[in-house]
Write a protein that holds these residues in place. Sequence first.
Motif, mmCIF file in Angstrom:
data_model
loop_
_atom_site.group_PDB
_atom_site.id
_atom_site.type_symbol
_atom_site.label_atom_id
_atom_site.label_comp_id
_atom_site.label_asym_id
_atom_site.label_seq_id
_atom_site.Cartn_x
_atom_site.Cartn_y
_atom_site.Cartn_z
ATOM 1 N N PHE A 3 -15.032 2.944 -7.971
ATOM 2 C CA PHE A 3 -14.774 3.058 -6.573
ATOM 3 C C PHE A 3 -16.065 3.510 -5.955
ATOM 4 C CE2 PHE A 3 -13.868 5.442 -2.687
ATOM 5 C CZ PHE A 3 -13.330 4.592 -2.167
ATOM 6 N N ALA A 4 -16.763 4.564 -6.438
ATOM 7 C CA ALA A 4 -17.780 4.952 -6.014
ATOM 8 C C ALA A 4 -18.989 3.754 -6.136
ATOM 9 C CB ALA A 4 -18.398 6.100 -6.719
ATOM 10 N N GLU A 5 -18.854 2.996 -7.201
ATOM 11 C CA GLU A 5 -20.006 2.021 -7.214
ATOM 12 C C GLU A 5 -19.808 0.928 -6.119
ATOM 13 O OE1 GLU A 5 -21.513 -1.823 -8.702
ATOM 14 O OE2 GLU A 5 -19.337 -1.120 -8.230
ATOM 15 N N VAL A 6 -18.474 0.417 -5.928
ATOM 16 C CA VAL A 6 -18.050 -0.296 -5.239
ATOM 17 C C VAL A 6 -18.517 -0.084 -3.589
ATOM 18 C CG1 VAL A 6 -15.668 -0.023 -4.527
ATOM 19 C CG2 VAL A 6 -16.683 -2.290 -4.595
ATOM 20 N N VAL A 7 -18.374 1.075 -3.234
ATOM 21 C CA VAL A 7 -18.898 1.482 -1.953
ATOM 22 C C VAL A 7 -20.577 1.459 -1.841
ATOM 23 C CG1 VAL A 7 -19.186 3.658 -0.592
ATOM 24 C CG2 VAL A 7 -17.040 3.352 -1.648
ATOM 25 N N ALA A 8 -21.023 1.591 -2.776
ATOM 26 C CA ALA A 8 -22.621 1.253 -3.002
ATOM 27 C C ALA A 8 -22.800 -0.229 -2.784
ATOM 28 C CB ALA A 8 -23.180 1.857 -4.295
ATOM 29 N N LEU A 9 -21.916 -0.784 -3.457
ATOM 30 C CA LEU A 9 -21.976 -2.268 -3.391
ATOM 31 C C LEU A 9 -21.794 -2.536 -1.967
ATOM 32 C CD1 LEU A 9 -22.243 -5.240 -4.604
ATOM 33 C CD2 LEU A 9 -20.012 -4.987 -5.255
ATOM 34 N N TRP A 10 -20.955 -2.209 -1.388
ATOM 35 C CA TRP A 10 -20.496 -2.602 -0.123
ATOM 36 C C TRP A 10 -21.631 -2.432 0.764
ATOM 37 C CZ3 TRP A 10 -20.535 -0.794 5.041
ATOM 38 C CH2 TRP A 10 -19.591 -1.420 5.972
ATOM 39 N N LEU A 11 -22.334 -1.036 0.739
ATOM 40 C CA LEU A 11 -23.571 -0.640 1.575
ATOM 41 C C LEU A 11 -24.711 -1.804 1.240
ATOM 42 C CD1 LEU A 11 -23.440 2.980 1.250
ATOM 43 C CD2 LEU A 11 -23.005 1.900 3.225
ATOM 44 N N SER A 12 -25.090 -2.261 0.062
ATOM 45 C CA SER A 12 -25.886 -3.058 -0.251
ATOM 46 C C SER A 12 -25.761 -4.454 0.240
ATOM 47 C CB SER A 12 -26.218 -3.061 -1.554
ATOM 48 O OG SER A 12 -25.115 -3.726 -2.484
ATOM 49 N N ILE A 13 -24.513 -4.633 0.529
ATOM 50 C CA ILE A 13 -24.143 -6.203 0.927
ATOM 51 C C ILE A 13 -24.458 -6.024 2.706
ATOM 52 C CG2 ILE A 13 -22.302 -7.715 1.457
ATOM 53 C CD1 ILE A 13 -21.130 -7.002 -1.212
ATOM 54 N N ALA A 14 -24.071 -5.036 3.044
ATOM 55 C CA ALA A 14 -24.215 -4.580 4.554
ATOM 56 C C ALA A 14 -25.584 -4.699 4.883
ATOM 57 C CB ALA A 14 -23.638 -3.492 5.134
ATOM 58 N N LEU A 15 -26.551 -4.126 4.176
ATOM 59 C CA LEU A 15 -27.959 -3.956 4.266
ATOM 60 C C LEU A 15 -28.588 -5.496 4.166
ATOM 61 C CD1 LEU A 15 -30.709 -2.714 4.755
ATOM 62 C CD2 LEU A 15 -30.484 -1.903 2.318
ATOM 63 N N MET A 16 -28.190 -5.860 3.174
ATOM 64 C CA MET A 16 -28.354 -7.467 2.866
ATOM 65 C C MET A 16 -28.422 -8.259 3.939
ATOM 66 S SD MET A 16 -27.797 -9.963 -0.389
ATOM 67 C CE MET A 16 -25.680 -9.723 -0.046
ATOM 68 N N ILE A 17 -27.217 -8.446 4.501
ATOM 69 C CA ILE A 17 -26.757 -9.201 5.890
ATOM 70 C C ILE A 17 -27.717 -8.903 6.775
ATOM 71 C CG2 ILE A 17 -25.062 -9.570 7.391
ATOM 72 C CD1 ILE A 17 -22.969 -9.130 5.198
ATOM 73 N N ALA A 18 -27.864 -7.576 7.143
ATOM 74 C CA ALA A 18 -28.945 -7.155 8.240
ATOM 75 C C ALA A 18 -30.294 -7.514 8.035
ATOM 76 C CB ALA A 18 -28.940 -5.648 8.473
ATOM 77 N N LEU A 19 -30.783 -7.650 6.970
ATOM 78 C CA LEU A 19 -32.095 -8.121 6.329
ATOM 79 C C LEU A 19 -32.357 -9.576 6.447
ATOM 80 C CD1 LEU A 19 -32.987 -5.678 3.722
ATOM 81 C CD2 LEU A 19 -34.013 -5.713 5.899
ATOM 82 N N PHE A 20 -31.259 -10.323 5.926
ATOM 83 C CA PHE A 20 -31.129 -11.712 5.901
ATOM 84 C C PHE A 20 -31.014 -12.455 7.474
ATOM 85 C CE2 PHE A 20 -29.310 -13.028 1.563
ATOM 86 C CZ PHE A 20 -30.390 -12.439 0.908
ATOM 87 N N LEU A 21 -30.179 -11.878 8.382
ATOM 88 C CA LEU A 21 -29.956 -12.532 9.585
ATOM 89 C C LEU A 21 -31.179 -12.769 10.428
ATOM 90 C CD1 LEU A 21 -26.777 -10.758 10.967
ATOM 91 C CD2 LEU A 21 -26.976 -13.110 10.412
ATOM 92 N N PRO A 22 -32.247 -11.862 10.470
ATOM 93 C CA PRO A 22 -33.424 -12.203 11.337
ATOM 94 C C PRO A 22 -34.270 -13.373 10.628
ATOM 95 C CG PRO A 22 -33.176 -9.975 10.859
ATOM 96 C CD PRO A 22 -32.115 -10.601 10.061
ATOM 97 N N ILE A 23 -34.063 -13.592 9.217
ATOM 98 C CA ILE A 23 -34.708 -14.715 8.711
ATOM 99 C C ILE A 23 -34.062 -15.969 8.533
ATOM 100 C CG2 ILE A 23 -35.945 -15.440 6.400
ATOM 101 C CD1 ILE A 23 -36.212 -12.376 5.857
ATOM 102 N N SER A 24 -32.721 -15.781 8.361
ATOM 103 C CA SER A 24 -31.727 -17.140 8.333
ATOM 104 C C SER A 24 -30.355 -16.603 8.797
ATOM 105 C CB SER A 24 -31.866 -17.786 7.095
ATOM 106 O OG SER A 24 -30.757 -18.719 6.941
ATOM 107 N N VAL A 25 -30.067 -17.322 10.001
ATOM 108 C CA VAL A 25 -28.683 -16.911 10.346
ATOM 109 C C VAL A 25 -27.560 -17.317 9.442
ATOM 110 C CG1 VAL A 25 -26.891 -17.131 12.378
ATOM 111 C CG2 VAL A 25 -29.461 -16.860 12.655
ATOM 112 N N THR A 26 -27.754 -18.560 8.933
ATOM 113 C CA THR A 26 -27.015 -19.088 7.942
ATOM 114 C C THR A 26 -26.951 -18.387 6.799
ATOM 115 O OG1 THR A 26 -27.517 -21.314 8.651
ATOM 116 C CG2 THR A 26 -26.571 -21.165 6.726
ATOM 117 N N ALA A 27 -27.806 -17.776 6.258
ATOM 118 C CA ALA A 27 -27.772 -16.775 5.066
ATOM 119 C C ALA A 27 -27.215 -15.722 5.167
ATOM 120 C CB ALA A 27 -29.335 -16.633 4.568
ATOM 121 N N GLY A 28 -27.521 -15.154 6.471
ATOM 122 C CA GLY A 28 -26.770 -14.018 6.719
ATOM 123 C C GLY A 28 -25.455 -14.077 6.864
ATOM 124 N N LEU A 29 -24.907 -14.990 7.829
ATOM 125 C CA LEU A 29 -23.263 -15.381 7.967
ATOM 126 C C LEU A 29 -22.764 -15.974 6.615
ATOM 127 C CD1 LEU A 29 -23.534 -17.352 11.343
ATOM 128 C CD2 LEU A 29 -22.805 -15.197 10.686
#
Length: 163
Positions: A104-130
């Motif tokens: 559970f602690a690990e999946v919370v870290a995974l969730w945070l990393s995915i959210a950060l990844m989306i935030a970093l992908f969106l300015p470069i490629s909206v499709t990638a972020g979505l």
Amino acid sequence: MAGELAVLGLFLLACFAAATTGAVFRPGPWYDRLDKPSWTPPDWAFPVAWTLLYIAIGVAPWLVWRAAGLAGAALPLAVWAVQLALNAAWSWLFFGLRRMDLAFAEVVALWLSIALMIALFLPISVTAGLLMVPYLVWVSFAAVLNLAVWQRNKDAVGSREPA
């Protein structure tokens, strides 16, 4: 064009390499005996969902790489690699070690990393972020399910009973 497809193949290969932990550390009889909420999906739904998600998880960084190059996308791609490592670790923690609490602690870290990844992908490629949004939604559901199973089965955490 062939070089771009080779890079896409590498991203997909990395995703399916991460997925192998799910094949190595399988649910099995131990998981079958756990008390699970009524809204737990059937076992067949997990490989179907994860296959589709891993395709998206492999295509999205490729789109970012194509748009920004390796140097321009170093941080987003590094976060992608971190989330992939976290993704791979979950099955080992939950099914391998039977540590629902650590999973559970690990999946919370995974969730945070995915959210950060989306935030970093969106300015470069909206499709990638979505493409990563369904992944975040699925991991959100998985985290809630992980928590519910852990709370219902605290006595089974770390169990060494035979699989």
